[in-house]
Design an enzyme around this catalytic site. Structure first.
Site, PDB file in Angstrom:
ATOM      1  N   TRP A  26       2.638  -3.041  -2.608  1.00  0.00           N
ATOM      2  CA  TRP A  26       3.650  -2.122  -3.135  1.00  0.00           C
ATOM      3  C   TRP A  26       4.300  -2.636  -4.415  1.00  0.00           C
ATOM      4  O   TRP A  26       4.906  -1.869  -5.156  1.00  0.00           O
ATOM      5  CB  TRP A  26       4.712  -1.829  -2.082  1.00  0.00           C
ATOM      6  CG  TRP A  26       5.407  -3.018  -1.485  1.00  0.00           C
ATOM      7  CD1 TRP A  26       6.531  -3.612  -1.943  1.00  0.00           C
ATOM      8  CD2 TRP A  26       5.025  -3.724  -0.309  1.00  0.00           C
ATOM      9  NE1 TRP A  26       6.890  -4.664  -1.129  1.00  0.00           N
ATOM     10  CE2 TRP A  26       5.976  -4.763  -0.108  1.00  0.00           C
ATOM     11  CE3 TRP A  26       3.981  -3.596   0.610  1.00  0.00           C
ATOM     12  CZ2 TRP A  26       5.903  -5.648   0.965  1.00  0.00           C
ATOM     13  CZ3 TRP A  26       3.925  -4.484   1.674  1.00  0.00           C
ATOM     14  CH2 TRP A  26       4.863  -5.488   1.829  1.00  0.00           C
ATOM     15  N   ARG A  27       4.167  -3.934  -4.700  1.00  0.00           N
ATOM     16  CA  ARG A  27       4.734  -4.498  -5.925  1.00  0.00           C
ATOM     17  C   ARG A  27       3.668  -4.751  -6.989  1.00  0.00           C
ATOM     18  O   ARG A  27       3.945  -5.396  -8.000  1.00  0.00           O
ATOM     19  CB  ARG A  27       5.441  -5.814  -5.608  1.00  0.00           C
ATOM     20  CG  ARG A  27       6.621  -5.666  -4.638  1.00  0.00           C
ATOM     21  CD  ARG A  27       7.141  -7.009  -4.222  1.00  0.00           C
ATOM     22  NE  ARG A  27       8.207  -6.906  -3.241  1.00  0.00           N
ATOM     23  CZ  ARG A  27       8.576  -7.898  -2.430  1.00  0.00           C
ATOM     24  NH1 ARG A  27       7.976  -9.061  -2.507  1.00  0.00           N
ATOM     25  NH2 ARG A  27       9.550  -7.726  -1.557  1.00  0.00           N
ATOM     26  N   TYR A  57       3.357   3.897  -4.471  1.00  0.00           N
ATOM     27  CA  TYR A  57       3.784   2.580  -4.939  1.00  0.00           C
ATOM     28  C   TYR A  57       3.712   2.525  -6.468  1.00  0.00           C
ATOM     29  O   TYR A  57       2.654   2.712  -7.053  1.00  0.00           O
ATOM     30  CB  TYR A  57       2.931   1.468  -4.337  1.00  0.00           C
ATOM     31  CG  TYR A  57       3.049   1.348  -2.834  1.00  0.00           C
ATOM     32  CD1 TYR A  57       4.173   1.830  -2.156  1.00  0.00           C
ATOM     33  CD2 TYR A  57       2.049   0.748  -2.070  1.00  0.00           C
ATOM     34  CE1 TYR A  57       4.286   1.723  -0.776  1.00  0.00           C
ATOM     35  CE2 TYR A  57       2.166   0.633  -0.690  1.00  0.00           C
ATOM     36  CZ  TYR A  57       3.278   1.124  -0.056  1.00  0.00           C
ATOM     37  OH  TYR A  57       3.393   1.014   1.308  1.00  0.00           O
ATOM     38  N   GLY A 213      12.451  -7.754   4.480  1.00  0.00           N
ATOM     39  CA  GLY A 213      12.694  -7.425   3.082  1.00  0.00           C
ATOM     40  C   GLY A 213      13.189  -8.604   2.272  1.00  0.00           C
ATOM     41  O   GLY A 213      13.984  -8.449   1.339  1.00  0.00           O
TER      42      GLY A 213
END
Length: 302
Positions: A26-27, A57, A213
């Site tokens: 996702w990054r 994403y 997270g």
């Protein structure tokens, strides 16, 4: 009889073999193709072969798919596609916010195939439940994609157990995976049925955000008296005994549950990708595991 909890290094997604730590991308948007290649190679070097992404994403000025696109470029650059289990998703469509009509899901998958430079997705997930899409229509899309050979296996993400079971009732093939949030500071799957239905239906439960997270990593500090602070204290004690990081203990805690198939990490550090497999070295007792849960709850088990 040993009180050390067994933590296997591999699992299955339907008939597919996968490492139990998966790499979430996702990054990845904003990385170069060579950077993406290096990160996937770092993951593969330590047995992390399940690679997770989604069209949403990196969503922004470039529209859908920037993370998928750079991942596809990186895999092509290194000739890596055949070495990974490719996971992507469909169903999130800002500003709707969700759209799981059959044609939308089919078009989303087709677009993902192009960006990822592949002819099939190993595991295709419905990213979040669209409350306006009939389960029968979602099942129609998954069946069409599977029959066409565009996806090998199908699953869901962020579905309740009732939603999952309703979708399964409309399919003539078994779903293979479910992806809920699960960590030592987000323990809902233990009581909302997520881990139970995974065992009931033989699903690979893919825990997202198993490190809270970024709140369950070395250097993290919770507010005094908070559940986070209590959990960190227990993780640190176990980590000290095992000569590993608290992030490795947090991963081991998730992976030790019999209903969990894999845990998704999302670090952009190649070193941390490689070191994540220290989770398999953690000697975690049953008492350790319950001590973490008691810290999260703020009370002893009944």
């Amino acid at each position: 009889m040993s009180n050390i909890l067994p933590i296997a290094k591999s699992t299955t997604v339907g008939p597919l073999n996968a490492g139990r730590i998966a790499y979430g991308c996702w990054r990845m948007a904003g990385a170069t193709a060579s950077e993406a290649q290096s990160k996937i190679e770092a993951a593969l070097a330590v047995g992390i072969n399940m690679i997770d992404t989604a069209p949403i994403y990196g969503f922004g000025k470039q529209g859908f798919g920037p993370a998928e696109a750079v991942l596809g470029e990186g895999m092509a650059l290194g000739g890596l596609r055949d070495r990974v289990l490719m996971v992507t998703k469909g169903g999130i469509h800002p500003p709707n916010p969700y759209d799981s009509r059959a044609q939308t899901l089919i078009e989303s998958c087709d677009d993902s195939l192009k960006r990822l430079r592949t002819d099939h997705i190993d595991l295709f997930l419905i990213h979040r439940p669209d409350l306006l899409a009939a389960h029968e229509e979602v099942a129609e899309a998954l069946t069409t994609l599977r029959t066409a050979g565009k996806i090998r296996e199908a699953g869901v993400s962020n579905f309740s157990t009732d939603q999952l079971r309703a979708l399964q009732s409309k399919l003539d093939f078994p779903l293979s995976a479910s992806q809920p949030e699960f960590s030592a500071i987000h323990t809902d799957p233990l009581t909302n049925g997520d881990t139970d239905i995974a065992q009931e239906l033989g699903l690979c439960l893919m825990a997202w955000s198993p490190l809270g997270g970024g709140r369950l990593v070395p250097g993290a500090r919770g507010e005094p008296g908070s559940a986070e602070a209590r959990v960190l204290a227990v993780l640190e004690e176990i980590a000290g005994r095992n000569d590993v990081g608290i992030d490795h203990v947090a991963l081991a805690w998730v992976l030790a549950h019999p209903g969990v198939g894999s845990a998704l990490i999302g670090t952009q550090s190649e070193a941390r990708i490689r070191e994540s497999v220290k989770a398999f070295e953690v000697q975690m007792t049953r008492r350790d595991w319950y001590a973490v849960l008691e810290a999260a709850r703020g009370e002893k088990m009944p």
